[in-house]
Scaffold this motif. Structure first.
Motif, PDB file in Angstrom:
ATOM      1  N   VAL A  81       0.838  -1.197   0.000  1.00 42.84           N
ATOM      2  CA  VAL A  81       0.000   0.000   0.000  1.00 42.84           C
ATOM      3  C   VAL A  81       0.877   1.253   0.000  1.00 42.84           C
ATOM      4  CG1 VAL A  81      -1.763   1.277   1.251  1.00 42.84           C
ATOM      5  CG2 VAL A  81      -1.866  -1.224   1.159  1.00 42.84           C
ATOM      6  N   ALA A  82       1.889   1.276   0.844  1.00 39.69           N
ATOM      7  CA  ALA A  82       2.783   2.441   0.910  1.00 39.69           C
ATOM      8  C   ALA A  82       3.530   2.646  -0.401  1.00 39.69           C
ATOM      9  CB  ALA A  82       3.767   2.271   2.064  1.00 39.69           C
ATOM     10  N   GLN A  83       3.884   1.564  -1.072  1.00 37.56           N
ATOM     11  CA  GLN A  83       4.558   1.675  -2.372  1.00 37.56           C
ATOM     12  C   GLN A  83       3.668   2.370  -3.398  1.00 37.56           C
ATOM     13  OE1 GLN A  83       5.541  -2.369  -3.413  1.00 37.56           O
ATOM     14  NE2 GLN A  83       6.858  -2.631  -1.615  1.00 37.56           N
ATOM     15  N   ARG A  84       2.357   2.200  -3.281  1.00 31.70           N
ATOM     16  CA  ARG A  84       1.440   2.693  -4.311  1.00 31.70           C
ATOM     17  C   ARG A  84       0.913   4.096  -4.038  1.00 31.70           C
ATOM     18  NH1 ARG A  84      -1.797  -3.033  -5.664  1.00 31.70           N
ATOM     19  NH2 ARG A  84       0.095  -4.097  -6.398  1.00 31.70           N
ATOM     20  N   VAL A  85       0.846   4.505  -2.761  1.00 27.16           N
ATOM     21  CA  VAL A  85       0.307   5.842  -2.471  1.00 27.16           C
ATOM     22  C   VAL A  85       1.333   6.785  -1.837  1.00 27.16           C
ATOM     23  CG1 VAL A  85      -2.070   5.044  -2.297  1.00 27.16           C
ATOM     24  CG2 VAL A  85      -0.643   5.065  -0.252  1.00 27.16           C
ATOM     25  N   HIS A  86       2.467   6.248  -1.371  1.00 31.27           N
ATOM     26  CA  HIS A  86       3.644   7.034  -0.979  1.00 31.27           C
ATOM     27  C   HIS A  86       3.539   7.737   0.362  1.00 31.27           C
ATOM     28  CE1 HIS A  86       4.417   7.521  -5.618  1.00 31.27           C
ATOM     29  NE2 HIS A  86       4.453   6.265  -5.216  1.00 31.27           N
ATOM     30  N   THR A  87       2.507   8.501   0.629  1.00 32.59           N
ATOM     31  CA  THR A  87       2.500   9.358   1.821  1.00 32.59           C
ATOM     32  C   THR A  87       1.813   8.676   3.005  1.00 32.59           C
ATOM     33  OG1 THR A  87       0.371  10.448   1.396  1.00 32.59           O
ATOM     34  CG2 THR A  87       2.311  11.338   0.259  1.00 32.59           C
ATOM     35  N   PRO A  88       2.179   9.091   4.232  1.00 29.28           N
ATOM     36  CA  PRO A  88       1.528   8.510   5.413  1.00 29.28           C
ATOM     37  C   PRO A  88       0.021   8.745   5.438  1.00 29.28           C
ATOM     38  CG  PRO A  88       3.534   9.662   6.043  1.00 29.28           C
ATOM     39  CD  PRO A  88       3.301   9.983   4.605  1.00 29.28           C
ATOM     40  N   ALA A  89      -0.411   9.964   5.088  1.00 34.36           N
ATOM     41  CA  ALA A  89      -1.839  10.272   5.140  1.00 34.36           C
ATOM     42  C   ALA A  89      -2.632   9.402   4.171  1.00 34.36           C
ATOM     43  CB  ALA A  89      -2.074  11.750   4.833  1.00 34.36           C
ATOM     44  N   LEU A  90      -2.114   9.228   2.965  1.00 33.24           N
ATOM     45  CA  LEU A  90      -2.813   8.403   1.981  1.00 33.24           C
ATOM     46  C   LEU A  90      -2.781   6.932   2.382  1.00 33.24           C
ATOM     47  CD1 LEU A  90      -1.729  10.005  -1.425  1.00 33.24           C
ATOM     48  CD2 LEU A  90      -4.011  10.001  -0.400  1.00 33.24           C
ATOM     49  N   THR A  91      -1.679   6.492   2.971  1.00 35.46           N
ATOM     50  CA  THR A  91      -1.588   5.098   3.417  1.00 35.46           C
ATOM     51  C   THR A  91      -2.671   4.799   4.441  1.00 35.46           C
ATOM     52  OG1 THR A  91       0.803   5.023   3.012  1.00 35.46           O
ATOM     53  CG2 THR A  91      -0.113   3.379   4.525  1.00 35.46           C
ATOM     54  N   LEU A  92      -2.784   5.649   5.466  1.00 35.13           N
ATOM     55  CA  LEU A  92      -3.832   5.452   6.474  1.00 35.13           C
ATOM     56  C   LEU A  92      -5.222   5.643   5.863  1.00 35.13           C
ATOM     57  CD1 LEU A  92      -2.308   7.285   9.582  1.00 35.13           C
ATOM     58  CD2 LEU A  92      -2.648   4.813   9.288  1.00 35.13           C
ATOM     59  N   GLY A  93      -5.340   6.591   4.939  1.00 32.25           N
ATOM     60  CA  GLY A  93      -6.636   6.856   4.320  1.00 32.25           C
ATOM     61  C   GLY A  93      -7.157   5.670   3.529  1.00 32.25           C
ATOM     62  N   VAL A  94      -6.270   4.975   2.820  1.00 31.26           N
ATOM     63  CA  VAL A  94      -6.694   3.807   2.039  1.00 31.26           C
ATOM     64  C   VAL A  94      -7.145   2.678   2.962  1.00 31.26           C
ATOM     65  CG1 VAL A  94      -5.911   1.999   0.464  1.00 31.26           C
ATOM     66  CG2 VAL A  94      -5.315   4.369   0.013  1.00 31.26           C
ATOM     67  N   TRP A  95      -6.419   2.482   4.072  1.00 27.63           N
ATOM     68  CA  TRP A  95      -6.838   1.446   5.021  1.00 27.63           C
ATOM     69  C   TRP A  95      -8.176   1.802   5.662  1.00 27.63           C
ATOM     70  CZ3 TRP A  95      -5.045  -3.352   5.558  1.00 27.63           C
ATOM     71  CH2 TRP A  95      -3.792  -3.644   5.018  1.00 27.63           C
ATOM     72  N   LEU A  96      -8.419   3.082   5.912  1.00 35.14           N
ATOM     73  CA  LEU A  96      -9.705   3.507   6.461  1.00 35.14           C
ATOM     74  C   LEU A  96     -10.812   3.313   5.428  1.00 35.14           C
ATOM     75  CD1 LEU A  96     -11.215   4.800   8.826  1.00 35.14           C
ATOM     76  CD2 LEU A  96     -10.685   7.046   7.843  1.00 35.14           C
ATOM     77  N   LEU A  97     -10.529   3.646   4.167  1.00 30.07           N
ATOM     78  CA  LEU A  97     -11.515   3.457   3.105  1.00 30.07           C
ATOM     79  C   LEU A  97     -11.859   1.976   2.945  1.00 30.07           C
ATOM     80  CD1 LEU A  97     -13.187   4.625   0.768  1.00 30.07           C
ATOM     81  CD2 LEU A  97     -11.126   4.465  -0.671  1.00 30.07           C
ATOM     82  N   GLY A  98     -10.851   1.124   2.955  1.00 26.31           N
ATOM     83  CA  GLY A  98     -11.104  -0.317   2.871  1.00 26.31           C
ATOM     84  C   GLY A  98     -11.905  -0.822   4.052  1.00 26.31           C
ATOM     85  N   GLY A  99     -11.646  -0.246   5.234  1.00 26.15           N
ATOM     86  CA  GLY A  99     -12.424  -0.628   6.400  1.00 26.15           C
ATOM     87  C   GLY A  99     -13.885  -0.242   6.262  1.00 26.15           C
ATOM     88  N   GLY A 100     -14.136   0.911   5.619  1.00 23.97           N
ATOM     89  CA  GLY A 100     -15.520   1.309   5.373  1.00 23.97           C
ATOM     90  C   GLY A 100     -16.235   0.333   4.461  1.00 23.97           C
ATOM     91  N   VAL A 101     -15.534  -0.141   3.420  1.00 18.93           N
ATOM     92  CA  VAL A 101     -16.123  -1.143   2.515  1.00 18.93           C
ATOM     93  C   VAL A 101     -16.421  -2.429   3.277  1.00 18.93           C
ATOM     94  CG1 VAL A 101     -15.717  -2.563   0.470  1.00 18.93           C
ATOM     95  CG2 VAL A 101     -15.020  -0.163   0.469  1.00 18.93           C
ATOM     96  N   ALA A 102     -15.475  -2.858   4.112  1.00 15.15           N
ATOM     97  CA  ALA A 102     -15.685  -4.077   4.900  1.00 15.15           C
ATOM     98  C   ALA A 102     -16.865  -3.920   5.853  1.00 15.15           C
ATOM     99  CB  ALA A 102     -14.420  -4.421   5.678  1.00 15.15           C
ATOM    100  N   LEU A 103     -17.020  -2.737   6.424  1.00 15.60           N
ATOM    101  CA  LEU A 103     -18.132  -2.497   7.348  1.00 15.60           C
ATOM    102  C   LEU A 103     -19.466  -2.580   6.620  1.00 15.60           C
ATOM    103  CD1 LEU A 103     -18.779  -1.869  10.285  1.00 15.60           C
ATOM    104  CD2 LEU A 103     -18.662   0.572   9.722  1.00 15.60           C
TER     105      LEU A 103
END
Length: 458
Positions: free
Chosen positions: A39-61
């Protein structure tokens, strides 16, 4: 024999706590220890890394919301197989079960057993010759545990899920408490967001969504839950919320310890982070944690998947022996043995990796199709064909549509990244069509013979 053990059918032995542990155990495998680097390789920044994991968590929810309502509507063993059969017919349901039996569940069992063996070898220093015996031994041991009842299987799941959560708690605790004292590891020039933000986030979502997959497996044992109409939705929501929290904290630990650049460059983020914080002892600890996590995940797949084969066989679409429940333990004993034998064969031949590559998109294809059944049930409810249920998916119909869109994205993305493997996967699933037709014709002939026999007897 107590009142919770029926003389036929499944025994209701899985309570709310065990249900939550099944959800968490079905999601957390080895992904959170490895995939954050991708994930970090693809979005680079800390904010985007955490944001993608949060977005995926929303889909899972949202997925948990959908499966919670479906589980309340039909609290039967088999989960998605039952929903697809009732909403769209026998063939889609059969192909779902066929794919699980042939490669998805059994291939996952083989792959995870080998992963467990690899981490055990790294932990103990045993030679390479022990890899296969350890993997096969884990499959046999856990199949035996689950053969003797859902309660031993659920208890085993509870223990190993708690252990994997403790390992993650140590990782997170060390990261939050000690990361500030560690040397700075971020690059001198902070990483910049990728040029095409939409494409980068979309690409990063694929490993994230795969890491979040697994909550649906608890629906496979709905018929064995105590008060499933009440406890299944609760278990799904509590379990997914717990996993989202753990995943976000784990990624925060990686970023605080390694930095976004260091995380992207790591091949083993959990080991690198805890090794930096606690030294060689930290690396050994997290290696043991991953071994425990994979062992618990292996138990979960072995526990729940035979319920799907049993439902398929009970519909007359596979060998009737697999439909039988053990007279004492009330488990799909023959289906458990069949699954173990096939998974061991895949482990020994080493073909499980290819099979999993071929059908990497199949899980999310089933997720999307299963979510679509909700629209069928809601339509039937409006027409008075099925009763209204108390638990409702929030934000319907937008939320399930968003979930279906996410599932389609994973399917299309997986197929586009490796079209040849996707084609092979489609062919393997398509091979189930003549098998379905064979069992359907055989069942029709048997039913016709029974009618003739009854008429002659009359």
């Amino acid at each position: 024999m107590d009142s919770s053990t029926p003389t036929d059918g499944y025994a209701r032995r899985v309570g709310l706590f065990s249900g939550v542990m099944l959800v968490i155990g079905g999601i957390i495998g080895s992904g959170i220890f490895l995939n954050p680097a991708i994930v970090a390789q693809r979005v680079h920044t800390p904010a985007l890394t955490l944001g993608v994991w949060l977005l995926g968590g929303g889909v899972a929810l949202i997925g948990a919301f959908v499966y919670g309502e479906l589980g309340q509507r039909i609290p039967k063993a088999g989960g998605s197989y039952v929903y697809l059969r009732d909403a769209f017919g026998a063939l889609p349901a059969f192909l779902n079960a066929w794919g699980m039996m042939l490669m998805i569940a059994t291939g996952a069992i083989a792959a995870v057993a080998v992963t467990f063996a690899n981490y055990t070898l790294a932990l103990t220093g045993l030679g390479e010759g022990y890899r296969l015996p350890l993997a096969v031994g884990a499959i046999v041991l856990l199949s035996g545990v689950n053969y003797f009842g859902v309660r031993p299987g659920a208890l085993t799941q509870n223990v190993f899920t708690v252990l994997k959560l403790l390992a993650l708690a140590v990782l997170v605790g060390a990261g939050l408490l000690l990361a500030g004292a560690s040397p700075a590891v971020e690059a001198a020039v902070p990483p910049e967001a990728p040029d095409s933000l939409v494409l980068a986030v979309g690409a990063a979502l694929v490993p994230v969504l795969f890491s979040y997959g697994g909550w649906q497996q608890t629906n496979f044992v709905a018929e064995e839950m105590v008060d499933p109409a009440r406890n299944l939705p609760r278990a799904l929501l509590l379990g997914v919320i717990g996993v989202v929290t753990v995943y976000l904290l784990a990624n925060l630990t990686y970023l605080r310890t390694l930095g976004a650049t260091g995380l992207a460059a790591s091949s083993a983020p959990a080991a690198d982070a805890l090794g930096q914080l606690l030294g060689s002892g930290g690396r050994t600890f997290i290696t043991a944690g991953v071994a425990l996590s994979t062992f618990g995940f292996l138990n979960l797949v072995i526990l729940v998947s035979p319920r799907v084969y049993q439902a398929m066989a009970a519909d007359g679409l596979f060998f009737p022996q697999l439909a039988r429940l053990h007279p004492r333990y009330r488990t799909p004993a023959t289906a458990i043995v069949f699954q173990a034998a096939w998974a061991i064969l895949l482990t020994g031949t080493g073909t499980y990796g290819e099979l999993l590559d071929y059908v990497v998109f199949a899980d999310w294809l089933v997720f999307g199709a299963t979510a679509a059944t909700l629209f069928v049930y809601r339509s039937r409810e409006r027409r008075g064909l099925v009763p209204r249920v108390a638990y409702r998916v929030p934000g319907y119909p937008l939320t399930p549509l968003l979930f279906i869109a996410a599932a389609l994205y994973v399917v299309v993305g997986s197929a586009a990244s490796n079209p040849l493997n996707a084609l092979k996967g489609v062919l393997l699933l398509g091979a189930g069509v003549p098998v379905f037709l064979y069992w359907r014709r055989k069942g029709s002939r048997a039913a016709g013979d029974e009618v003739v026999s009854q008429r002659l007897g009359g």
